[in-house]
Motif scaffolding. Structure first.
Motif, short mmCIF file in Angstrom:
data_model
loop_
_atom_site.label_atom_id
_atom_site.label_comp_id
_atom_site.label_asym_id
_atom_site.label_seq_id
_atom_site.Cartn_x
_atom_site.Cartn_y
_atom_site.Cartn_z
N LYS A 126 38.71 -0.79 10.61
CA LYS A 126 39.55 0.01 11.44
C LYS A 126 39.72 -0.50 12.63
O LYS A 126 40.55 -0.72 13.45
CB LYS A 126 39.85 1.29 11.04
CG LYS A 126 40.80 2.18 11.77
CD LYS A 126 42.26 1.69 11.44
CE LYS A 126 43.47 2.76 12.34
NZ LYS A 126 44.57 2.47 11.59
N TYR A 131 36.13 8.94 15.60
CA TYR A 131 35.33 7.67 15.04
C TYR A 131 36.34 6.91 14.10
O TYR A 131 37.20 7.53 13.41
CB TYR A 131 34.15 8.24 14.18
CG TYR A 131 33.22 8.81 14.92
CD1 TYR A 131 32.17 8.41 15.51
CD2 TYR A 131 33.12 10.46 14.65
CE1 TYR A 131 31.17 8.94 16.12
CE2 TYR A 131 32.01 11.13 15.24
CZ TYR A 131 31.02 10.70 16.01
OH TYR A 131 30.09 11.08 16.73
N LEU A 132 36.11 5.50 14.38
CA LEU A 132 36.79 4.75 13.63
C LEU A 132 35.83 3.67 12.70
O LEU A 132 34.76 3.60 13.48
CB LEU A 132 37.60 3.63 14.54
CG LEU A 132 38.78 4.23 15.19
CD1 LEU A 132 39.41 3.19 15.97
CD2 LEU A 132 39.77 4.80 14.54
N HIS A 133 36.19 3.53 11.36
CA HIS A 133 35.25 2.78 10.51
C HIS A 133 35.39 1.36 11.43
O HIS A 133 36.80 1.05 11.69
CB HIS A 133 36.07 2.62 9.19
CG HIS A 133 35.12 1.81 8.09
ND1 HIS A 133 35.39 0.55 8.16
CD2 HIS A 133 34.02 2.23 7.41
CE1 HIS A 133 34.66 -0.16 7.29
NE2 HIS A 133 33.77 0.90 6.81
N ARG A 134 34.48 0.61 11.02
CA ARG A 134 34.35 -0.81 11.83
C ARG A 134 35.56 -1.67 11.61
O ARG A 134 36.07 -2.32 12.47
CB ARG A 134 33.10 -1.51 11.62
CG ARG A 134 32.83 -2.03 9.94
CD ARG A 134 31.52 -2.56 10.01
NE ARG A 134 31.28 -2.94 8.37
CZ ARG A 134 30.01 -3.01 8.25
NH1 ARG A 134 29.06 -2.98 8.81
NH2 ARG A 134 29.98 -3.44 6.97
N LYS A 172 33.22 5.05 18.27
CA LYS A 172 33.91 6.14 18.69
C LYS A 172 35.01 5.66 19.90
O LYS A 172 34.56 5.01 20.52
CB LYS A 172 32.95 7.24 19.31
CG LYS A 172 33.67 8.45 19.95
CD LYS A 172 32.64 9.42 20.50
CE LYS A 172 31.61 10.02 19.41
NZ LYS A 172 30.79 11.07 20.17
N SER A 231 28.67 0.32 11.91
CA SER A 231 29.28 0.96 10.75
C SER A 231 30.72 1.58 11.43
O SER A 231 31.61 1.97 10.69
CB SER A 231 28.61 1.85 9.86
OG SER A 231 28.18 2.91 10.49
N LYS A 232 30.49 2.17 12.67
CA LYS A 232 31.59 3.13 13.15
C LYS A 232 31.42 2.70 14.58
O LYS A 232 30.62 2.38 15.46
CB LYS A 232 31.58 4.37 12.81
CG LYS A 232 30.17 5.10 13.22
CD LYS A 232 30.16 6.47 12.95
CE LYS A 232 28.78 7.25 13.50
NZ LYS A 232 27.57 6.63 12.98
#
Length: 455
Positions: A43, A38-41, A24, A21-22
């Motif tokens: 993004k 962290y980036l949302h998947r 780093k 889901s994310k």
């Protein structure tokens, strides 16, 4: 004819398959501190394809987020816009102590895709690109010494920066007994760093209360710098689990030896070690001698890149292991440049000047540039090796003892500008001048103890 669909990078394919889901991500600032998020998947997939915006303040502030007032590449005058960060998908790894979250390192680029001139990772890549034109591949290995304390950010703040509690007492190097005092932390460093893609060849206690030394497995220079910066951050994050605060300060206490960041180097043609020559009495090839001659001749012009802080120069004390003159010797640990010449595989140069407080990208860039300058110019190794403790070094000038001295030399260095570019040299020199001014304005506990009552 069917259109061939480009094959997806294995790292992206693995993340899609896992349903993570994310992700780093992190980049290096000027001081070698990893700045990340962290980036949302969703993004992340866009960032992996075309980059993502990252505020350029990471090159416009110091280690404590105070904005420089003397830089031109970034600053208040530009409004701190986003710079374009590009992820290096080949740096993919998972973080064992963070739920195995997927992780990537990035670097900065201009809008046209060219390297952002003050990005530390790009600065090292600039040097390595020139090495490639010379037909050589720098191979490196970093060693770090660092002290460990029984502190948390809260306890350290309450102490107001005075009298940290060392992890263990006494001067006890290579101690199995002291390793046993904190076995879970010690083993976590070995095992979790390996799972993180940062293999440690050796880990032991050093001389001093709570001090360890780690040697990171040899690799190509860019991979090594990645491993080194991840090691420093990873050690701090692992330490938090055990209430331990590692410190990579060059010299935290006048009584104890400083902390080194030695860099081992050799040059390869992709198949063999070009530093080795069986016909040479010293097993040193002519290429090795020119590389070493380059470092002896001009490494001090790059000094702020491996002595980057005010504190770096407190480590340069006679008789305390840190070399204070640009000297070389055969397997001599008192020299700045320790030649380890023997087998075809192991022959290498250990540059012992840097401290543990380095930005690994910049330290590697400086050392390799100085060595390759010697290769490009065909420099001869005319300086004789020292013996014992600086025997034969009477006429060799001592290294400067302050950041402002080395910064001024660096700013004026034609060799540094040739290898690193004017924009980087001017920007980095400005950041070191800022650091010096912060020190000049500070009132220290040494001054209070010395002058408060008596003067």
């Amino acid at each position: 004819m069917a259109t061939r669909v480009p094959k997806e990078h294995p790292a992206l394919a693995a993340i899609r398959k896992s349903g993570a889901s994310k992700v780093k991500v992190a980049v290096s600032d000027i001081d070698g501190i990893l700045r990340g998020k962290y980036l949302h998947r969703d993004k992340f997939y866009g960032a992996a394809d075309s980059g993502f915006g990252f505020c350029d303040v990471v090159f416009g502030w110091d280690a404590h987020d105070n904005c420089y007032d003397n830089t031109t590449v970034t600053g208040w005058q530009h409004g701190f816009p986003d710079a374009l960060a590009r992820l290096d998908l080949n740096t993919h790894r998972q973080v064992p102590w963070d739920g195995n979250v997927n992780f990537f390192l990035g670097e900065f680029i201009n809008a046209d895709g060219s390297p952002f001139p003050v990005c530390p990772r790009q600065t090292l890549k600039r040097v390595l690109k020139r090495a490639e034109k010379l037909g050589v591949q720098p191979m490196t290995g970093m060693e770090f010494e660092w002290f460990n304390f029984v502190e948390t950010p809260q306890s350290w703040a309450e102490k107001r920066g005075v009298a940290p509690t060392p992890l263990t007492p006494g001067m006890f190097g290579y101690s199995l007994l002291r390793m046993a005092d904190n076995r879970p932390f010690f083993n976590a460093l070995m095992d979790e760093m390996l799972a993180f893609g940062v293999p440690i060849e050796g880990l032991h206690t050093e001389t001093g209360p709570g001090v360890y030394e780690a040697a990171i497995a040899f690799s190509d220079a860019l991979e090594q710098a990645d491993r080194a910066i991840l090691f420093k951050t990873g050690a701090r994050e692992i330490g938090k689990r055990y209430g331990i605060m590692p410190s990579f300060m060059a010299k935290w206490n006048q009584q104890y030896p400083g902390c080194s960041g030695h860099l081992h180097q050799s040059l390869s043609d992709g198949k063999k070690n070009l530093f080795y020559d069986a016909k040479s009495p010293r097993s040193m090839s002519k290429l090795f001698e020119s590389y070493l001659a380059g470092q002896v001749a001009c490494l001090m012009e790059f000094a702020p890149m491996f002595w980057p802080t005010i504190n770096s120069y407190k480590r340069l004390v006679d008789g305390f292991w840190a070399p204070v003159k640009p000297t070389w010797g055969l397997d001599n640990r008192t020299a700045s440049f320790r030649v380890i010449a023997g087998s075809p595989k192991a022959t290498r140069l250990e540059t012992r000047c840097p401290g543990a407080d380095v930005n690994p990208y910049l330290a590697a860039a400086a050392l390799i540039a100085a060595g390759l300058h010697g290769v490009e110019k065909g420099l001869k190794l005319t300086a004789p090796p020292i013996t014992g403790t600086n025997q034969g070094a009477d006429n060799v000038p001592r290294a400067p003892r302050t950041l402002i001295e080395t910064t001024r030399n660096f700013r004026e260095s034609a060799i540094a500008r040739d290898w690193l570019g004017d924009t980087f040299v001017d920007h980095f020199a400005a950041t070191r001048e800022w650091e010096w001014r912060q020190w000049q304005d500070a009132v220290t506990d040494w001054e209070l103890k010395r002058y408060f009552e008596i003067i």
